[in-house]
Design a protein around this motif. Structure first.
Motif, short mmCIF file in Angstrom:
data_model
loop_
_atom_site.label_atom_id
_atom_site.label_comp_id
_atom_site.label_asym_id
_atom_site.label_seq_id
_atom_site.Cartn_x
_atom_site.Cartn_y
_atom_site.Cartn_z
N GLY A 1 -92.80 56.00 13.29
CA GLY A 1 -92.47 56.01 11.87
C GLY A 1 -92.60 57.40 11.29
N ASP A 2 -92.41 57.45 9.98
CA ASP A 2 -92.51 58.72 9.27
C ASP A 2 -93.40 58.52 8.05
OD1 ASP A 2 -90.92 57.27 7.52
OD2 ASP A 2 -89.12 58.49 7.85
N ASP A 3 -93.46 59.52 7.20
CA ASP A 3 -94.32 59.43 6.02
C ASP A 3 -93.92 58.26 5.13
OD1 ASP A 3 -95.44 61.70 7.08
OD2 ASP A 3 -94.82 63.04 5.46
N THR A 4 -92.62 58.03 4.99
CA THR A 4 -92.15 56.92 4.15
C THR A 4 -92.59 55.59 4.75
OG1 THR A 4 -90.29 58.23 3.38
CG2 THR A 4 -90.11 55.84 3.13
N THR A 5 -92.56 55.46 6.07
CA THR A 5 -93.05 54.24 6.74
C THR A 5 -94.49 53.97 6.33
OG1 THR A 5 -91.63 54.67 8.65
CG2 THR A 5 -93.48 53.15 8.97
N THR A 6 -95.30 55.01 6.36
CA THR A 6 -96.72 54.87 6.01
C THR A 6 -96.87 54.40 4.57
OG1 THR A 6 -97.27 56.62 7.57
CG2 THR A 6 -98.95 56.03 5.96
N ILE A 7 -96.12 55.00 3.67
CA ILE A 7 -96.21 54.65 2.25
C ILE A 7 -95.73 53.21 2.03
CG2 ILE A 7 -95.33 55.19 -0.05
CD1 ILE A 7 -95.33 58.19 0.96
N ASN B 1 -103.92 58.49 4.97
CA ASN B 1 -103.15 57.55 5.77
C ASN B 1 -101.90 58.20 6.35
OD1 ASN B 1 -104.09 54.54 5.73
ND2 ASN B 1 -104.58 55.35 3.71
N VAL B 2 -101.21 58.97 5.54
CA VAL B 2 -100.01 59.67 6.00
C VAL B 2 -100.38 60.65 7.10
CG1 VAL B 2 -98.21 61.34 5.32
CG2 VAL B 2 -98.70 59.35 3.86
N GLN B 3 -101.41 61.45 6.87
CA GLN B 3 -101.82 62.45 7.86
C GLN B 3 -102.35 61.77 9.13
OE1 GLN B 3 -101.22 65.80 7.49
NE2 GLN B 3 -101.68 65.77 9.67
N GLY B 4 -103.06 60.67 8.96
CA GLY B 4 -103.59 59.94 10.12
C GLY B 4 -102.47 59.42 11.01
N ARG B 5 -101.39 58.92 10.40
CA ARG B 5 -100.26 58.46 11.21
C ARG B 5 -99.60 59.64 11.91
NH1 ARG B 5 -95.68 59.53 11.85
NH2 ARG B 5 -95.51 60.37 9.78
N ARG B 6 -99.46 60.76 11.21
CA ARG B 6 -98.89 61.95 11.85
C ARG B 6 -99.73 62.38 13.05
NH1 ARG B 6 -98.35 65.64 6.48
NH2 ARG B 6 -96.57 64.58 5.51
N ASP B 7 -101.04 62.49 12.84
CA ASP B 7 -101.95 62.97 13.88
C ASP B 7 -102.03 62.01 15.06
OD1 ASP B 7 -102.46 65.11 12.20
OD2 ASP B 7 -104.43 64.37 11.56
N SER B 8 -101.91 60.72 14.79
CA SER B 8 -102.08 59.72 15.85
C SER B 8 -100.85 59.58 16.74
CB SER B 8 -102.38 58.35 15.23
OG SER B 8 -101.22 57.85 14.58
N GLY B 9 -99.70 60.03 16.24
CA GLY B 9 -98.47 59.86 17.00
C GLY B 9 -97.88 58.47 16.88
N PRO C 1 -101.68 53.51 23.98
CA PRO C 1 -100.76 54.54 23.51
C PRO C 1 -100.18 54.19 22.15
CG PRO C 1 -99.72 53.21 25.21
CD PRO C 1 -101.15 52.75 25.11
N PRO C 2 -99.83 55.22 21.36
CA PRO C 2 -99.21 54.95 20.05
C PRO C 2 -97.93 54.14 20.24
CG PRO C 2 -99.75 57.28 20.30
CD PRO C 2 -99.98 56.64 21.63
N SER C 3 -97.81 53.07 19.49
CA SER C 3 -96.64 52.21 19.63
C SER C 3 -96.50 51.34 18.38
CB SER C 3 -96.78 51.31 20.86
OG SER C 3 -97.85 50.39 20.65
N ARG C 4 -95.38 50.67 18.32
CA ARG C 4 -95.13 49.69 17.25
C ARG C 4 -96.20 48.61 17.29
NH1 ARG C 4 -89.67 47.58 15.25
NH2 ARG C 4 -89.06 49.56 16.09
#
Length: 188
Positions: free
Chosen positions: A143-149, A132-140, A77-80
């Protein structure tokens, strides 16, 4: 232009090796031919000019450096912890392709002198960051977009240090550092 896709890819990969080893000034059609083990003049049949070769290297290098998510358990599952695992996998994957990353650095430096290459590389890097930003969004993943950046650029710096002056990081456990990056980026 010759249309053998496998040969073109082999020539682009040879150009990446030359770029990493000899820098942008050493990247010639003759050097690419020699690295690829093909007859002299082959590269000039595949690329209109040196700028075309540099642009194709820039387009291909991100494919070569991209992490294949197939190595990560899809049932997890999506997690830290998963995010940290992905960042570690990315670090080790790119570290294993030292020449690919060093060639990308050479391309970045060459882009400061070549506006067309700068535009192409900017587009490629921007697209990569957006994926990368969209992949994190889609994966669940958390974090947020800033986390990804932030993680993107923290990892870029860590990889740069490791591949250019690795002894600086020698006293540190890089996997622990990556876990700390993730924890601090996700701190609320």
């Amino acid at each position: 232009m010759v249309q053998n896709p496998a040969r073109r890819t082999a020539l682009v990969n040879a150009a990446i090796e030359v770029l990493a080893r000899d820098g942008a000034r050493g990247l010639t059609f003759r050097a690419v031919d020699a690295e690829a083990g093909v007859p002299k003049g082959t590269a000039s049949n595949y690329f209109a000019n040196r700028d075309d070769l540099l642009n194709q290297v820039g387009a291909h290098i991100h494919e070569r450096l991209s992490l294949d998510p197939a190595g990560v358990d899809p049932a997890q599952p999506p997690s830290r912890d998963l995010l940290a695992e992905l960042m570690r996998a990315l670090y080790h994957h790119i570290s294993a392709d030292r020449t690919g990353w060093l060639a990308l650095l050479e391309l970045r430096l060459e882009a400061t002198r070549r506006p067309e290459l700068r535009a192409a590389l900017t587009e490629t890097l921007r697209t990569n960051l957006e994926r990368n930003v969209q992949g994190r969004r889609d994966s669940g993943l958390p974090g947020d977009d800033t986390t990804t950046i932030l993680l993107y650029y923290a990892m870029t710096g860590l990889i740069l240090e490791n591949l250019t002056v690795p002894d600086v990081l020698a006293p540190f456990d890089v996997d622990d550092l990556i876990g700390t990056f993730v924890d601090r980026c996700l701190a609320t």
